[in-house]
Motif scaffolding. Structure first.
Motif, PDB file in Angstrom:
ATOM      1  N   LEU A 188     -10.189   0.056   5.760  1.00  0.00           N
ATOM      2  CA  LEU A 188      -8.843   0.607   5.617  1.00  0.00           C
ATOM      3  C   LEU A 188      -8.815   2.139   5.632  1.00  0.00           C
ATOM      4  O   LEU A 188      -7.754   2.745   5.481  1.00  0.00           O
ATOM      5  CB  LEU A 188      -8.198   0.093   4.329  1.00  0.00           C
ATOM      6  CG  LEU A 188      -7.996  -1.417   4.256  1.00  0.00           C
ATOM      7  CD1 LEU A 188      -7.455  -1.816   2.891  1.00  0.00           C
ATOM      8  CD2 LEU A 188      -7.055  -1.893   5.357  1.00  0.00           C
ATOM      9  N   ARG A 197      -6.297   4.171   7.798  1.00  0.00           N
ATOM     10  CA  ARG A 197      -4.875   4.063   7.460  1.00  0.00           C
ATOM     11  C   ARG A 197      -4.572   5.000   6.296  1.00  0.00           C
ATOM     12  O   ARG A 197      -5.413   5.223   5.447  1.00  0.00           O
ATOM     13  CB  ARG A 197      -4.523   2.624   7.096  1.00  0.00           C
ATOM     14  CG  ARG A 197      -4.819   1.690   8.252  1.00  0.00           C
ATOM     15  CD  ARG A 197      -4.819   0.257   7.794  1.00  0.00           C
ATOM     16  NE  ARG A 197      -5.376  -0.576   8.840  1.00  0.00           N
ATOM     17  CZ  ARG A 197      -4.730  -1.578   9.399  1.00  0.00           C
ATOM     18  NH1 ARG A 197      -3.522  -1.888   9.005  1.00  0.00           N
ATOM     19  NH2 ARG A 197      -5.299  -2.281  10.343  1.00  0.00           N
ATOM     20  N   TYR A 213      -3.198   4.771   3.501  1.00  0.00           N
ATOM     21  CA  TYR A 213      -2.771   4.029   2.322  1.00  0.00           C
ATOM     22  C   TYR A 213      -3.318   4.676   1.055  1.00  0.00           C
ATOM     23  O   TYR A 213      -4.441   5.173   1.040  1.00  0.00           O
ATOM     24  CB  TYR A 213      -3.284   2.588   2.358  1.00  0.00           C
ATOM     25  CG  TYR A 213      -2.681   1.711   3.420  1.00  0.00           C
ATOM     26  CD1 TYR A 213      -1.455   1.979   3.984  1.00  0.00           C
ATOM     27  CD2 TYR A 213      -3.355   0.575   3.846  1.00  0.00           C
ATOM     28  CE1 TYR A 213      -0.917   1.151   4.945  1.00  0.00           C
ATOM     29  CE2 TYR A 213      -2.822  -0.261   4.806  1.00  0.00           C
ATOM     30  CZ  TYR A 213      -1.597   0.030   5.356  1.00  0.00           C
ATOM     31  OH  TYR A 213      -1.065  -0.788   6.308  1.00  0.00           O
TER      32      TYR A 213
END
Length: 69
Positions: free
Chosen positions: A37, A40, A42
């Motif tokens: 991840l 990304r 996030y």
């Protein structure tokens, strides 16, 4: 192993329970999930393994969808 990731859409967003989103990702470890991840933006709050009865419960949720990375 399947992991449930609690996150905010933006890395600049302050974690607020009402805005926390979740996704499910297959991986080897929490570190592996974080690497998957990383591209990304996030703000990852928490990553939790999902197994056994908890997995069966989560599968009943209408929003249950495993992200393929």
């Amino acid at each position: 192993m399947l992991f449930k990731v609690y996150y905010q859409e933006s890395i600049n967003e302050v974690p607020v329970r009402e805005n926390t989103q979740t996704l499910y990702v297959n991986g080897e470890s929490v570190r592996d999930i974080r690497k998957k991840l990383a591209d990304r933006a996030y703000n990852i709050e928490y990553i939790k393994p999902v197994t056994g009865a908890y997995l069966e419960y989560e599968k009943q949720n209408e929003h249950f969808k495993v992200l393929e990375i």
